[in-house]
Design a protein around this motif. Structure first.
Motif, short mmCIF file in Angstrom:
data_model
loop_
_atom_site.label_atom_id
_atom_site.label_comp_id
_atom_site.label_asym_id
_atom_site.label_seq_id
_atom_site.Cartn_x
_atom_site.Cartn_y
_atom_site.Cartn_z
N THR A 96 5.99 -5.33 11.28
CA THR A 96 6.50 -4.38 12.27
C THR A 96 7.78 -4.91 12.91
O THR A 96 8.00 -6.13 12.96
CB THR A 96 5.45 -4.12 13.37
OG1 THR A 96 5.97 -3.17 14.31
CG2 THR A 96 5.05 -5.38 14.12
N MET A 112 0.86 -1.18 0.00
CA MET A 112 0.00 0.00 0.00
C MET A 112 0.90 1.24 0.00
O MET A 112 1.79 1.35 0.82
CB MET A 112 -0.91 -0.01 1.24
CG MET A 112 -2.00 1.02 1.20
SD MET A 112 -3.04 1.00 -0.29
CE MET A 112 -3.89 -0.57 -0.12
N GLU A 162 12.41 6.17 8.81
CA GLU A 162 11.89 5.41 9.95
C GLU A 162 12.85 5.44 11.13
O GLU A 162 12.47 5.17 12.26
CB GLU A 162 11.67 3.94 9.53
CG GLU A 162 10.38 3.76 8.76
CD GLU A 162 10.44 2.56 7.83
OE1 GLU A 162 9.51 2.41 7.04
OE2 GLU A 162 11.42 1.80 7.89
N GLY A 218 2.56 2.42 8.35
CA GLY A 218 2.44 3.38 7.24
C GLY A 218 3.73 4.17 7.10
O GLY A 218 4.20 4.74 8.09
#
Ligand SMILES: Cc1cc2nc3c(=O)[nH]c(=O)nc-3n(C[C@H](O)[C@H](O)[C@H](O)COP(=O)(O)OP(=O)(O)OC[C@H]3O[C@@H](n4cnc5c(N)ncnc54)[C@H](O)[C@@H]3O)c2cc1C
Length: 303
Positions: free
Chosen positions: A222, A131, A288, A184
Motif C-alpha cells: 500500500t 492475485m 488508482e 485490490g
C-alpha cells in the motif's frame, strides 16, 4: 466513474494495440515500468538495493491465449530467477498465474509454477503469486495452496476488497500463508467485492491487525498513509519487530516514502515490473489515481 472506465480500458485489446504502439506514451510508461529487458530491471533493483530497499521483479504479461506463451513466460521467469541469484540477492519474483496459463489449463499452469518454485528454491529466491481478477482468483489460490506445504516461503497476494478474503485466510489451517495484503486493483461486481473506497480501507485496516496476529511475516502492499500508519501502530502495540513484516510499494509511486520507511528501519520491497506488455498494468495504475489520466491523455496527444 473515471476509475471504472480506465479499468474497462485495461481489458480492451484493440485499445491495447493502439496505445502500445504509440511512441508518445514512452515517458509515462517509464515512470511505472523499469524497462523492457531483464538487464534494465536488474539495474533498477541494484540502485534500489543501494538505498536499503529490496525488490520483487515482475515480468509483465497476463492472460495468455496459447499454452506455448505460458511456457515462454515460465522460461523467462527461470532466467530472471537465475539473474537475481547472481546479481540482485534478496530480490523475489512476482508472477500472475494467468500468464502461466491458469485460464487455459490448470494442470499445465501448476506444472509451470512447480518448475519456477523448484528453480527458485535451489537458487534461494522467493516466488510471490499476484492475485488477479476474481474470474481466476479461486484457481490461483488453490494452485498456491497445493504448493504451500512443499514451498512454505511462497507469498500470495490477498485483496481486502474481496468479500471472500477473510474466509480464504481462515481456510489455511495447517501451513499458514505468507501474504501480501493489498486493497485490490481489478473491476469487480458488487456481489464479489466491496466497491466503496472508505469501506475497502476499513477492511484493509481490519485485516492488517488479523495478519499481524495470525500469519508469518506478512507484507502490506500500500501507499496509503492511513494504512501504513495503522500497520506501524498495530505492530508497535503487539510488540512485533520492524524486521518481522514488510511494506511493499510499486515502482514509481511515492519514492520518498519508500526511502523514509527504509531509513526508519522498516523492511521495504518495491515491485518492479519490466517487459514490453505494460498496457494492462499501466491502465490499472492510471485507475488508482485518476489525476494520472490527464498525464496519460497528454502523452497520447504529444503534450
Ligand atoms: C507491491 C504491490 C503489489 C500489488 N499486488 C497486487 C495484486 O497482486 N493484486 C491486486 O489486485 N492489486 C495489487 N496491488 C495494487 C493494490 O491492490 C492497489 O490497487 C494499489 O496499491 C493502490 O492502493 P493503495 O493501498 O496504495 O491506496 P490508494 O488509496 O489507492 O492510494 C494512496 C495514495 O498512494 C498514491 N498512489 C496510489 N496509487 C498510485 C498510482 N498508481 N500512481 C500514483 N500515485 C498513487 C496516491 O498518493 C494515493 O493518494 C499491489 C500494490 C502494491 C503496492
Amino acid at each position: 466513474m473515471i476509475k471504472k472506465l480506465l479499468l474497462l480500458a485495461a481489458e480492451n485489446k484493440r485499445l491495447e494495440d493502439r496505445v502500445s504502439r504509440n511512441p508518445l506514451t514512452k515517458g509515462l510508461v517509464s515512470r511505472y515500468v523499469a524497462g523492457t529487458t531483464l538487464n534494465e530491471a536488474i539495474a533498477v533493483a541494484r540502485a534500489l538495493n543501494a538505498k536499503g530497499i529490496d525488490v520483487s521483479l515482475d515480468l509483465l504479461g497476463e492472460t495468455v491465449s496459447e499454452l506455448r506463451e505460458s511456457a515462454a513466460a515460465t522460461n523467462a521467469y527461470v532466467d530472471t530467477i537465475h539473474a537475481i541469484a547472481e546479481r540482485a540477492p534478496g530480490a523475489t519474483v512476482s508472477v500472475k498465474l494467468s500468464q502461466l496459463g491458469v485460464g487455459l489449463d490448470r494442470s499445465v499452469c501448476a506444472g509451470h509454477l512447480k518448475q519456477m518454485l523448484e528453480v527458485a528454491d535451489q537458487s534461494g529466491v522467493t516466488v510471490e503469486v499476484d492475485m488477479e481478477h476474481s474470474s481466476v482468483g479461486p484457481q490461483t489460490l488453490e494452485t498456491y495452496r497445493s504448493f504451500l506445504p512443499s514451498f512454505p516461503n511462497t507469498r500470495v497476494a490477498q485483496q481486502a476488497a474481496l468479500r471472500r478474503c477473510q474466509d480464504d485466510l481462515n481456510s489455511f489451517t495447517d501451513v499458514k500463508p505468507r501474504i501480501r495484503l493489498v486493497k485490490g486493483a481489478y473491476r469487480e461486481s458488487i456481489d464479489k467485492a466491496i466497491c466503496d473506497a472508505g469501506e475497502v480501507t476499513a477492511q484493509f485496516l481490519h485485516l492488517t491487525e488479523w495478519a499481524l496476529r495470525n500469519l508469518p511475516d506478512p507484507a502490506f502492499g500500500t501507499h496509503d498513509d492511513a494504512c501504513i500508519d495503522h500497520v506501524k501502530a498495530v505492530a508497535d502495540r503487539l510488540g512485533i519487530d520492524r524486521r518481522d513484516f514488510e511494506f511493499q510499494m510499486l515502482y514509481g509511486v511515492r519514492r520518498n516514502l519508500q526511502e523514509k520507511l527504509a531509513a526508519e528501519g522498516y523492511r521495504v520491497r518495491v515491485y518492479v515490473p519490466f517487459g514490453s506488455q505494460w498496457y494492462p498494468y499501466l491502465m490499472r495504475r492510471m485507475a488508482e489515481r485518476p489525476a494520472n489520466l490527464l498525464l496519460f491523455l497528454r502523452s497520447l496527444i504529444g503534450g
